[in-house]
Design an enzyme around this catalytic site. Sequence first.
Site, PDB file in Angstrom:
ATOM      1  N   ILE A  14       0.804  -1.173  -0.108  1.00  0.00           N
ATOM      2  CA  ILE A  14       0.131   0.073   0.072  1.00  0.00           C
ATOM      3  C   ILE A  14       1.006   1.272   0.004  1.00  0.00           C
ATOM      4  N   ASN A  82       2.231   4.560   7.710  1.00  0.00           N
ATOM      5  CA  ASN A  82       1.650   3.564   6.878  1.00  0.00           C
ATOM      6  C   ASN A  82       2.324   1.899   7.397  1.00  0.00           C
ATOM      7  N   ILE A  85       2.946  -4.266  10.493  1.00  0.00           N
ATOM      8  CA  ILE A  85       3.026  -5.813  10.218  1.00  0.00           C
ATOM      9  C   ILE A  85       2.011  -6.417  10.891  1.00  0.00           C
ATOM     10  N   TYR A 147      -2.889  -6.990  16.513  1.00  0.00           N
ATOM     11  CA  TYR A 147      -2.951  -6.102  15.505  1.00  0.00           C
ATOM     12  C   TYR A 147      -4.121  -5.088  15.629  1.00  0.00           C
ATOM     13  N   GLY A 178      -9.949  -2.173   4.001  1.00  0.00           N
ATOM     14  CA  GLY A 178     -10.305  -3.475   4.132  1.00  0.00           C
ATOM     15  C   GLY A 178      -9.302  -4.357   3.552  1.00  0.00           C
ATOM     16  N   ILE A 180      -6.669  -5.860   1.337  1.00  0.00           N
ATOM     17  CA  ILE A 180      -5.960  -5.416  -0.071  1.00  0.00           C
ATOM     18  C   ILE A 180      -4.824  -6.266  -0.578  1.00  0.00           C
TER      19      ILE A 180
HETATM   20  N1  CAA Z   1     -13.487 -17.320  13.041  1.00  0.00           N
HETATM   21  C1  CAA Z   1     -14.064 -18.347  13.985  1.00  0.00           C
HETATM   22  N2  CAA Z   1     -12.942 -19.486  14.060  1.00  0.00           N
HETATM   23  C2  CAA Z   1     -12.088 -19.481  13.274  1.00  0.00           C
HETATM   24  C3  CAA Z   1     -11.707 -18.273  12.644  1.00  0.00           C
HETATM   25  C4  CAA Z   1     -12.444 -17.229  12.463  1.00  0.00           C
HETATM   26  N3  CAA Z   1     -12.231 -16.438  11.474  1.00  0.00           N
HETATM   27  N4  CAA Z   1     -10.261 -18.643  11.995  1.00  0.00           N
HETATM   28  C5  CAA Z   1      -9.996 -19.974  12.475  1.00  0.00           C
HETATM   29  N5  CAA Z   1     -11.018 -20.416  13.413  1.00  0.00           N
HETATM   30  C6  CAA Z   1     -11.107 -21.643  14.052  1.00  0.00           C
HETATM   31  C7  CAA Z   1     -10.382 -22.862  13.392  1.00  0.00           C
HETATM   32  O1  CAA Z   1     -11.472 -23.439  12.454  1.00  0.00           O
HETATM   33  C8  CAA Z   1     -10.012 -23.850  14.244  1.00  0.00           C
HETATM   34  O2  CAA Z   1     -11.420 -24.411  14.726  1.00  0.00           O
HETATM   35  P1  CAA Z   1     -10.776 -26.082  15.329  1.00  0.00           P
HETATM   36  O3  CAA Z   1      -9.989 -26.153  16.445  1.00  0.00           O
HETATM   37  O4  CAA Z   1     -12.224 -26.407  15.773  1.00  0.00           O
HETATM   38  O5  CAA Z   1     -10.322 -26.657  14.082  1.00  0.00           O
HETATM   39  C9  CAA Z   1      -9.469 -22.823  15.400  1.00  0.00           C
HETATM   40  O6  CAA Z   1     -10.135 -21.508  14.977  1.00  0.00           O
HETATM   41  C10 CAA Z   1      -8.103 -22.559  15.619  1.00  0.00           C
HETATM   42  O7  CAA Z   1      -7.468 -22.551  14.129  1.00  0.00           O
HETATM   43  P2  CAA Z   1      -6.206 -23.202  13.724  1.00  0.00           P
HETATM   44  O8  CAA Z   1      -5.668 -24.358  14.674  1.00  0.00           O
HETATM   45  O9  CAA Z   1      -6.074 -23.259  12.589  1.00  0.00           O
HETATM   46  O10 CAA Z   1      -5.235 -21.818  14.479  1.00  0.00           O
HETATM   47  P3  CAA Z   1      -3.668 -21.646  14.183  1.00  0.00           P
HETATM   48  O11 CAA Z   1      -2.767 -21.416  15.301  1.00  0.00           O
HETATM   49  O12 CAA Z   1      -2.994 -22.573  12.839  1.00  0.00           O
HETATM   50  O13 CAA Z   1      -3.828 -20.601  13.382  1.00  0.00           O
HETATM   51  C11 CAA Z   1      -4.660 -18.300  11.822  1.00  0.00           C
HETATM   52  C12 CAA Z   1      -4.455 -20.127  12.208  1.00  0.00           C
HETATM   53  C13 CAA Z   1      -3.339 -17.649  12.352  1.00  0.00           C
HETATM   54  C14 CAA Z   1      -5.783 -18.114  12.544  1.00  0.00           C
HETATM   55  C15 CAA Z   1      -4.745 -18.397  10.357  1.00  0.00           C
HETATM   56  O14 CAA Z   1      -6.167 -19.065  10.084  1.00  0.00           O
HETATM   57  C16 CAA Z   1      -4.940 -17.073   9.706  1.00  0.00           C
HETATM   58  O15 CAA Z   1      -3.779 -16.521   9.318  1.00  0.00           O
HETATM   59  N6  CAA Z   1      -6.209 -16.437   9.766  1.00  0.00           N
HETATM   60  C17 CAA Z   1      -6.314 -15.077   8.968  1.00  0.00           C
HETATM   61  C18 CAA Z   1      -6.438 -14.179  10.127  1.00  0.00           C
HETATM   62  C19 CAA Z   1      -6.524 -12.699   9.381  1.00  0.00           C
HETATM   63  O16 CAA Z   1      -7.719 -12.561   8.779  1.00  0.00           O
HETATM   64  N7  CAA Z   1      -5.442 -11.921   9.425  1.00  0.00           N
HETATM   65  C20 CAA Z   1      -5.454 -10.766   8.676  1.00  0.00           C
HETATM   66  C21 CAA Z   1      -4.242 -10.672   7.958  1.00  0.00           C
HETATM   67  S1  CAA Z   1      -4.194  -9.213   6.789  1.00  0.00           S
HETATM   68  C22 CAA Z   1      -4.191  -7.798   7.711  1.00  0.00           C
HETATM   69  O17 CAA Z   1      -4.188  -7.771   8.736  1.00  0.00           O
HETATM   70  C23 CAA Z   1      -4.601  -6.662   6.782  1.00  0.00           C
HETATM   71  C24 CAA Z   1      -5.769  -6.208   7.348  1.00  0.00           C
HETATM   72  O18 CAA Z   1      -5.560  -4.963   8.013  1.00  0.00           O
HETATM   73  C25 CAA Z   1      -7.201  -6.468   6.824  1.00  0.00           C
HETATM   74  P1  NAP Z   2       3.376  -4.785   3.237  1.00  0.00           P
HETATM   75  O1  NAP Z   2       3.175  -5.170   1.783  1.00  0.00           O
HETATM   76  O2  NAP Z   2       3.851  -6.003   4.248  1.00  0.00           O
HETATM   77  O3  NAP Z   2       4.417  -3.644   3.257  1.00  0.00           O
HETATM   78  C1  NAP Z   2       4.948  -3.053   4.505  1.00  0.00           C
HETATM   79  C2  NAP Z   2       5.692  -2.159   4.477  1.00  0.00           C
HETATM   80  O4  NAP Z   2       6.195  -1.458   6.213  1.00  0.00           O
HETATM   81  C3  NAP Z   2       7.184  -2.397   3.923  1.00  0.00           C
HETATM   82  O5  NAP Z   2       7.754  -1.297   3.114  1.00  0.00           O
HETATM   83  C4  NAP Z   2       8.013  -2.548   5.077  1.00  0.00           C
HETATM   84  O6  NAP Z   2       9.358  -2.680   4.737  1.00  0.00           O
HETATM   85  C5  NAP Z   2       7.538  -1.552   6.217  1.00  0.00           C
HETATM   86  N1  NAP Z   2       7.765  -2.351   7.462  1.00  0.00           N
HETATM   87  C6  NAP Z   2       7.295  -2.949   8.219  1.00  0.00           C
HETATM   88  N2  NAP Z   2       7.719  -3.078   9.580  1.00  0.00           N
HETATM   89  C7  NAP Z   2       8.500  -1.884   9.569  1.00  0.00           C
HETATM   90  C8  NAP Z   2       9.366  -1.274  10.685  1.00  0.00           C
HETATM   91  N3  NAP Z   2       9.402  -1.829  11.771  1.00  0.00           N
HETATM   92  N4  NAP Z   2       9.978  -0.186  10.323  1.00  0.00           N
HETATM   93  C9  NAP Z   2       9.856   0.328   8.976  1.00  0.00           C
HETATM   94  N5  NAP Z   2       9.147  -0.151   7.901  1.00  0.00           N
HETATM   95  C10 NAP Z   2       8.314  -1.082   8.246  1.00  0.00           C
HETATM   96  O7  NAP Z   2       2.176  -4.195   4.113  1.00  0.00           O
HETATM   97  P2  NAP Z   2       0.865  -3.586   3.284  1.00  0.00           P
HETATM   98  O8  NAP Z   2      -0.184  -4.699   3.146  1.00  0.00           O
HETATM   99  O9  NAP Z   2       1.326  -2.739   2.275  1.00  0.00           O
HETATM  100  O10 NAP Z   2       0.129  -2.796   4.840  1.00  0.00           O
HETATM  101  C11 NAP Z   2       0.489  -1.371   4.684  1.00  0.00           C
HETATM  102  C12 NAP Z   2      -0.350  -0.688   6.042  1.00  0.00           C
HETATM  103  O11 NAP Z   2      -1.488  -1.033   5.624  1.00  0.00           O
HETATM  104  C13 NAP Z   2       0.071  -1.675   7.310  1.00  0.00           C
HETATM  105  O12 NAP Z   2      -0.167  -0.482   8.277  1.00  0.00           O
HETATM  106  C14 NAP Z   2      -0.931  -2.448   7.324  1.00  0.00           C
HETATM  107  O13 NAP Z   2      -1.389  -2.755   8.715  1.00  0.00           O
HETATM  108  C15 NAP Z   2      -2.224  -1.523   6.790  1.00  0.00           C
HETATM  109  N6  NAP Z   2      -3.342  -2.526   6.220  1.00  0.00           N
HETATM  110  C16 NAP Z   2      -2.955  -3.320   5.263  1.00  0.00           C
HETATM  111  C17 NAP Z   2      -4.148  -3.852   4.709  1.00  0.00           C
HETATM  112  C18 NAP Z   2      -3.944  -5.156   3.678  1.00  0.00           C
HETATM  113  O14 NAP Z   2      -5.023  -5.809   3.436  1.00  0.00           O
HETATM  114  N7  NAP Z   2      -2.833  -5.339   3.097  1.00  0.00           N
HETATM  115  C19 NAP Z   2      -5.433  -3.760   5.243  1.00  0.00           C
HETATM  116  C20 NAP Z   2      -5.488  -2.820   6.072  1.00  0.00           C
HETATM  117  C21 NAP Z   2      -4.673  -2.021   6.751  1.00  0.00           C
HETATM  118  P3  NAP Z   2      10.313  -3.762   4.302  1.00  0.00           P
HETATM  119  O15 NAP Z   2      10.012  -3.860   2.779  1.00  0.00           O
HETATM  120  O16 NAP Z   2      11.756  -3.401   4.360  1.00  0.00           O
HETATM  121  O17 NAP Z   2       9.911  -5.026   4.975  1.00  0.00           O
END
Ligand code: CAA
Ligand code: NAP
Length: 240
Positions: A14, A82, A85, A147, A178, A180
């Site tokens: 982003i 921005n 992690i 987070y 949301g 991305i």
């Molecule tokens: N809601 C309800 N239950 C859930 C769930 C959810 N969203 N996700 C997982 N569960 C359940 C599983 O089904 C599992 O159930 P059982 O034990 O009955 O099988 C239980 O929770 C535990 O799951 P795991 O053992 O698979 O858990 P894990 O330790 O392996 O962890 C995880 C897996 C890290 C949760 C992985 O599923 C994951 O990465 N999920 C995504 C989380 C997410 O959305 N992160 C956003 C990242 S992007 C971001 O953050 C950008 C942004 O701002 C939008």
């Molecule tokens: P990304 O692709 O993982 O990029 C992260 C960027 O942040 C990279 O440039 C990274 O540097 C830098 N960074 C990470 N830790 C740092 C630190 N300790 N000091 C300085 N720079 C650091 O992430 P992204 O998806 O673009 O996300 C950017 C922002 O948007 C984050 O705050 C994230 O939480 C937010 N966001 C993301 C999403 C999504 O869906 N992607 C949704 C909502 C909000 P390096 O390249 O050196 O690692």
Amino acid sequence: MGRVALVTGGSRGIGEAISKKLKADGYTVAATYAGNDEKAAAFTEATGIKTYKWNVADYESSKAGIAQVEADLGPIEVVVANAGITRDAPFHKMTPEQWHEVIDTNLTGVFNTIHPVWPGMRERKFGRIIVISSINGQKGQFAQVNYAATKAGDLGIVKSLAQEGARAGITANAVCPGYIATEMVMAIPEKVRESIIAGIPVGRLGEPEEIARCVAFLASDDAGFISGSTISANGAQFFV
Ligand code: CAA
Ligand code: NAP
């Protein structure tokens, strides 16, 4: 030369789209990153945007890095906090290390980015602060206690700074993206990611450029009366 804009984490994802959009709009952009030198070098080569390496979690490094940017490019008038992690785990499995790493980077990192530029903005009576929060700071998310806490914290930061900056011509706002299409989202296990996408009413992930356009608007003179606000860009996945 246009206004100087600092974009933390501005070399990929982003942040890369924000850096490019601000440059296209006439700003002089400084993009920071944490450790991915190869990507940062390729980004500078492709865009001509200068990159700076420091860890936003470290106050002294941030302060020194910001001083260097200002020595190179001039006073920073726009800050886009921005960098962020994820260290996802269900709460019962989340370690104190996962908690602290995310708090230090995503929340303290925002303080560390804004605090050194704030006095200059107050003196010059102009500033734009834009913090990249998240839909998951608004609604919470399974496995993201750490987070979600930081991203909800961002909203408290901008609402407070909006009040403190108002008389000094400084606005402070948040963008809540949301899901991305960046490496952060691609790191989610594929099956889980597919189920997330199925839950987004528009039926797709957002594009980084869709967030960059929100940031550019908040940075512009047109947005001077908007402060303490949040723009949600999430494909109708969640309404506040
Ligand atoms: N809601 C309800 N239950 C859930 C769930 C959810 N969203 N996700 C997982 N569960 C359940 C599983 O089904 C599992 O159930 P059982 O034990 O009955 O099988 C239980 O929770 C535990 O799951 P795991 O053992 O698979 O858990 P894990 O330790 O392996 O962890 C995880 C897996 C890290 C949760 C992985 O599923 C994951 O990465 N999920 C995504 C989380 C997410 O959305 N992160 C956003 C990242 S992007 C971001 O953050 C950008 C942004 O701002 C939008
Ligand atoms: P990304 O692709 O993982 O990029 C992260 C960027 O942040 C990279 O440039 C990274 O540097 C830098 N960074 C990470 N830790 C740092 C630190 N300790 N000091 C300085 N720079 C650091 O992430 P992204 O998806 O673009 O996300 C950017 C922002 O948007 C984050 O705050 C994230 O939480 C937010 N966001 C993301 C999403 C999504 O869906 N992607 C949704 C909502 C909000 P390096 O390249 O050196 O690692």
